[in-house]
Design an enzyme around this catalytic site. Structure first.
Site, PDB file in Angstrom:
ATOM      1  N   ARG A   1       0.834  -1.193   0.000  1.00  0.00           N
ATOM      2  CA  ARG A   1       0.000   0.000   0.000  1.00  0.00           C
ATOM      3  C   ARG A   1       0.875   1.251   0.000  1.00  0.00           C
ATOM      4  O   ARG A   1       1.956   1.263   0.591  1.00  0.00           O
ATOM      5  CB  ARG A   1      -0.883   0.033   1.246  1.00  0.00           C
ATOM      6  CG  ARG A   1      -1.745  -1.200   1.431  1.00  0.00           C
ATOM      7  CD  ARG A   1      -2.446  -1.138   2.775  1.00  0.00           C
ATOM      8  NE  ARG A   1      -3.175  -2.378   3.056  1.00  0.00           N
ATOM      9  CZ  ARG A   1      -3.838  -2.596   4.176  1.00  0.00           C
ATOM     10  NH1 ARG A   1      -3.856  -1.669   5.137  1.00  0.00           N
ATOM     11  NH2 ARG A   1      -4.471  -3.741   4.362  1.00  0.00           N
TER      12      ARG A   1
ATOM     13  N   ASP B   1       0.219   5.427   0.972  1.00  0.00           N
ATOM     14  CA  ASP B   1      -0.771   6.255   1.648  1.00  0.00           C
ATOM     15  C   ASP B   1      -1.271   7.375   0.747  1.00  0.00           C
ATOM     16  O   ASP B   1      -0.716   7.639  -0.333  1.00  0.00           O
ATOM     17  CB  ASP B   1      -0.172   6.867   2.912  1.00  0.00           C
ATOM     18  CG  ASP B   1       0.207   5.819   3.946  1.00  0.00           C
ATOM     19  OD1 ASP B   1      -0.422   4.747   3.955  1.00  0.00           O
ATOM     20  OD2 ASP B   1       1.126   6.088   4.742  1.00  0.00           O
TER      21      ASP B   1
ATOM     22  N   TYR C   1      12.020   2.971  -1.224  1.00  0.00           N
ATOM     23  CA  TYR C   1      11.333   4.262  -1.264  1.00  0.00           C
ATOM     24  C   TYR C   1      12.358   5.385  -1.365  1.00  0.00           C
ATOM     25  O   TYR C   1      13.490   5.255  -0.882  1.00  0.00           O
ATOM     26  CB  TYR C   1      10.506   4.477   0.007  1.00  0.00           C
ATOM     27  CG  TYR C   1       9.175   3.763   0.028  1.00  0.00           C
ATOM     28  CD1 TYR C   1       8.005   4.412  -0.357  1.00  0.00           C
ATOM     29  CD2 TYR C   1       9.083   2.433   0.441  1.00  0.00           C
ATOM     30  CE1 TYR C   1       6.783   3.755  -0.331  1.00  0.00           C
ATOM     31  CE2 TYR C   1       7.867   1.776   0.467  1.00  0.00           C
ATOM     32  CZ  TYR C   1       6.716   2.444   0.084  1.00  0.00           C
ATOM     33  OH  TYR C   1       5.508   1.798   0.106  1.00  0.00           O
TER      34      TYR C   1
ATOM     35  N   ARG D   1       8.445   8.132   6.248  1.00  0.00           N
ATOM     36  CA  ARG D   1       8.289   9.559   6.551  1.00  0.00           C
ATOM     37  C   ARG D   1       8.688   9.868   7.988  1.00  0.00           C
ATOM     38  O   ARG D   1       9.202  10.945   8.279  1.00  0.00           O
ATOM     39  CB  ARG D   1       6.852   9.988   6.294  1.00  0.00           C
ATOM     40  CG  ARG D   1       6.501   9.996   4.803  1.00  0.00           C
ATOM     41  CD  ARG D   1       5.162  10.642   4.562  1.00  0.00           C
ATOM     42  NE  ARG D   1       4.042   9.748   4.834  1.00  0.00           N
ATOM     43  CZ  ARG D   1       2.856  10.152   5.249  1.00  0.00           C
ATOM     44  NH1 ARG D   1       2.631  11.426   5.504  1.00  0.00           N
ATOM     45  NH2 ARG D   1       1.889   9.277   5.437  1.00  0.00           N
TER      46      ARG D   1
END
Length: 258
Positions: free
Chosen positions: A57, A59, A118, A205
């Protein structure tokens, strides 16, 4: 039935995330997910519902340059690579299919993934142009890359990542294997890149925000090691906003899922 693996890029700005929302039969602007929009295009091609499974997933507001997903098809008249133009012709411009390939029948985009990478993008020391603010976070000063990379070295290996978990994370285990983490300059941007077997909710994050927070205070790496080991979420720095984050690539145990 063939199994088709897709490589997908999308601008996450106007999406609620990758995953179809509960009870969402028709994609809407209010709860628009990447998965549901692609499934709607697949349904147009197949004249029946087609389930799409992603590697993981993302966000709301998070982008992808290398999301991977798979579906099963009974259409045997289309060569695998022709799903690229066929789907792109039905999809909005903020989703693009980059590649399509036939893979083994039991391939699974999520469960066969070995490593996910990422990247978080920053613009430092200058004012971001209007279009850049959708894809990067503004920092007014360049942080110490040497110190940030000393922090990154604390992460490599099997780690309890509880301190970086979002408040709503429901993972049974918060242990993750981090293969690589680093800050570097590419072109006119500062980039934080991290690769792991999997990630907790908002983990990337939170790591980036924590490292910047303690970097601004010139916190020694030894002190940050103790903070991470404590697992105390209250000691983490701020969780950065989503617009600078990209799912960059997904690696698999067997090349091309064959």
């Amino acid at each position: 039935m063939r199994t088709i693996k897709l490589l997908i890029a999308y601008d996450g700005t106007d999406f609620c995330g990758w995953q179809r929302q509960a009870g969402q039969d028709i994609p809407s602007q209010k709860a628009r997910s990447v998965q549901a929009v692609i499934e709607a295009a697949l349904e147009q091609m197949h004249t029946r519902p087609v389930a799409l499974a992603g590697s993981g997933r993302t966000d709301s507001g998070v982008h992808a340059a290398g999301q991977v997903a798979h579906f099963h098809t009974d259409i045997d008249s289309i060569p695998p690579d022709r799903f690229v133009p066929a789907l792109n012709g039905l999809l909005p411009q903020d989703i693009r299919i980059l590649d399509a390939a036939a893979v083994r029948p039991d391939f699974h985009a999520r469960f066969d993934a070995r490593m996910r990478t990422y990247r978080y993008h920053f613009i430092c020391g200058r004012r971001a142009l209007p279009h850049e603010s959708r894809y990067a976070l503004q920092l007014w000063q360049m942080p110490s890359i040497d110190l940030l990379n000393a922090y990154c070295r604390l992460l490599v290996g099997e780690r309890d990542c509880s301190i970086f978990a979002g408040a709503g994370d429901a993972s049974l285990s918060r242990s993750r294997y981090i293969f690589h983490a680093a800050f570097f300059v590419e072109g006119n941007r500062l980039i934080f890149e991290i690769s792991a077997n999997a990630f907790l909710w908002k983990m990337v994050r939170s790591i980036a925000g924590t490292f910047l927070h303690y970097g601004e205070r010139n916190t020694p790496p030894e002190r940050l090691r103790d903070i991470i080991a404590s697992g105390d979420r209250s000691l983490a720095g701020p969780t950065l906003p989503p617009q600078g984050l990209f799912l960059w690539k997904v690696d698999y145990y067997v090349a091309n899922g064959q």
